[in-house]
Write a protein that holds these residues in place. Structure first.
Motif, mmCIF file in Angstrom:
data_model
loop_
_atom_site.group_PDB
_atom_site.id
_atom_site.type_symbol
_atom_site.label_atom_id
_atom_site.label_comp_id
_atom_site.label_asym_id
_atom_site.label_seq_id
_atom_site.Cartn_x
_atom_site.Cartn_y
_atom_site.Cartn_z
ATOM 1 N N ASP A 170 0.836 -1.192 0.000
ATOM 2 C CA ASP A 170 0.000 0.000 0.000
ATOM 3 C C ASP A 170 0.877 1.250 0.000
ATOM 4 O O ASP A 170 2.111 1.153 0.027
ATOM 5 N N PRO A 171 0.297 2.448 -0.075
ATOM 6 C CA PRO A 171 1.108 3.675 -0.148
ATOM 7 C C PRO A 171 2.028 3.887 1.049
ATOM 8 O O PRO A 171 2.992 4.661 0.948
ATOM 9 N N SER A 172 1.753 3.218 2.160
ATOM 10 C CA SER A 172 2.640 3.313 3.327
ATOM 11 C C SER A 172 3.740 2.260 3.282
ATOM 12 O O SER A 172 4.460 2.073 4.258
ATOM 13 N N ARG A 226 -11.578 -6.687 -2.124
ATOM 14 C CA ARG A 226 -11.995 -5.317 -1.823
ATOM 15 C C ARG A 226 -11.825 -4.998 -0.346
ATOM 16 O O ARG A 226 -11.439 -3.882 0.012
ATOM 17 N N ARG A 227 -12.091 -5.967 0.511
ATOM 18 C CA ARG A 227 -11.920 -5.749 1.943
ATOM 19 C C ARG A 227 -10.444 -5.530 2.292
ATOM 20 O O ARG A 227 -10.100 -4.646 3.081
ATOM 21 N N LYS A 228 -9.564 -6.285 1.667
ATOM 22 C CA LYS A 228 -8.136 -6.131 1.938
ATOM 23 C C LYS A 228 -7.604 -4.805 1.393
ATOM 24 O O LYS A 228 -6.751 -4.162 2.012
ATOM 25 N N LEU A 229 -8.105 -4.398 0.239
ATOM 26 C CA LEU A 229 -7.696 -3.099 -0.292
ATOM 27 C C LEU A 229 -8.185 -1.979 0.626
ATOM 28 O O LEU A 229 -7.479 -0.990 0.842
ATOM 29 N N ASP A 231 -8.547 -2.144 3.772
ATOM 30 C CA ASP A 231 -7.731 -2.142 4.984
ATOM 31 C C ASP A 231 -6.404 -1.422 4.768
ATOM 32 O O ASP A 231 -5.773 -0.974 5.725
ATOM 33 N N GLY A 232 -5.964 -1.316 3.517
ATOM 34 C CA GLY A 232 -4.716 -0.627 3.221
ATOM 35 C C GLY A 232 -4.899 0.879 3.206
ATOM 36 O O GLY A 232 -6.019 1.405 3.261
ATOM 37 N N ASP A 237 -11.639 3.043 -2.347
ATOM 38 C CA ASP A 237 -12.452 3.203 -3.554
ATOM 39 C C ASP A 237 -11.667 2.816 -4.794
ATOM 40 O O ASP A 237 -11.788 3.439 -5.835
ATOM 41 N N ILE A 238 -10.870 1.775 -4.697
ATOM 42 C CA ILE A 238 -10.075 1.342 -5.852
ATOM 43 C C ILE A 238 -10.934 0.559 -6.836
ATOM 44 O O ILE A 238 -10.833 0.734 -8.044
#
Length: 255
Positions: A170-172, A226-229, A231-232, A237-238
């Motif tokens: 993810d971005p972090s 979608r749930r894992k995305l 959480d990131g 809203d990807i």
């Protein structure tokens, strides 16, 4: 791969246990075998293992029941299921198996799947003090026959998806753990961004010739992805649902 990497092979067929054990041993893995889930649990109580290869169809207690009883600290599991047993494969993924492979399987394909699962687990595990370089070495330098090497990376909305190592950050820069099916589904989205994709298209692009077998699993995989995305960092809203049409991968993607 050094001999500290230990794999437990669970199958009621002695010939298959021996074949897999000998093949993996030639590639540097330390292996133990068990003829049934009871023997598997006894070995798990006595020794440390890095991965379990678990057959589905076994007498008395099947592999899915054994998988359900494994605790949260259990090693990753690759299920071996009979050819055409799509229900077992789907249920296995839903119950937490890290990957599946149809029997009879090519030992080299099993080796490739094992390496992929171990790479994902090594990257996800917190490094011990003074050991980050060792963890990075495991992720970066284990070869995978038949798969592209690290370097083919897709980026979207600050996220980074390494197609060679099959890893998502993810971005972090936090690793988001994905099953094999979830990774394939996300790859299909990322390779066809900013356009509405139908359910059938997603099945074809993420499963290929096996798409009919996974028709009932695609909704489960999509929901979990979608749930894992979400959480990131910044992943809420990807993937957007387009009513009566399909799904839209919202961000633009760069290579």
């Amino acid at each position: 791969m050094d001999l500290q990497t230990r794999i437990l092979i669970v199958d009621d067929d002695e010939g298959i246990r021996s074949l897999i054990g000998e093949f993996l041993g030639k590639h540097g893995y330390a292996t133990e075998t068990a003829a049934d889930p009871d023997a598997m649990r006894a070995l798990l109580a006595q020794q440390r293992f890095d991965l379990i290869v678990l057959d589905v169809m076994m007498p008395r207690e099947d592999g899915l029941t054994a998988l359900r009883q494994l605790g949260p600290d259990a090693p990753p599991v690759i299920m071996l299921s009979a050819v055409g047993s799509d229900v077992d494969r789907i249920v296995g993924l839903e119950m937490g198996a890290d990957d599946y492979l149809a029997k009879p399987c090519n030992p080299r394909e099993l080796l490739a799947r094992i390496r992929t699962v171990l790479r994902r687990r090594a990257a996800a595990a917190p490094a011990a003090p003074g050991a980050p370089a060792q963890a990075a070495a495991i992720v970066e330098h284990v070869p995978y026959e038949g798969e592209v090497q690290s370097g083919e990376v897709l980026r979207f909305a600050g996220w980074r998806m390494d197609l060679g190592l099959r890893l998502l950050f993810d971005p972090s820069n936090r690793l988001i753990s994905l099953s094999d099916g979830e990774f394939r589904l996300l790859r299909a989205f990322a390779q066809h961004p900013r356009r509405v994709l139908t359910r059938d298209q997603l099945l074809d692009w993420s499963r290929g010739e096996d798409s009919e077998l996974y028709d009932r699993a695609i909704d489960v995989q999509l929901s979990r992805l979608r749930r894992k995305l979400s959480d990131g960092d910044g992943g809420g809203d990807i993937i957007r649902t387009v009513r009566n049409e399909g799904y839209l991968f919202v961000p633009s993607v760069s290579g």
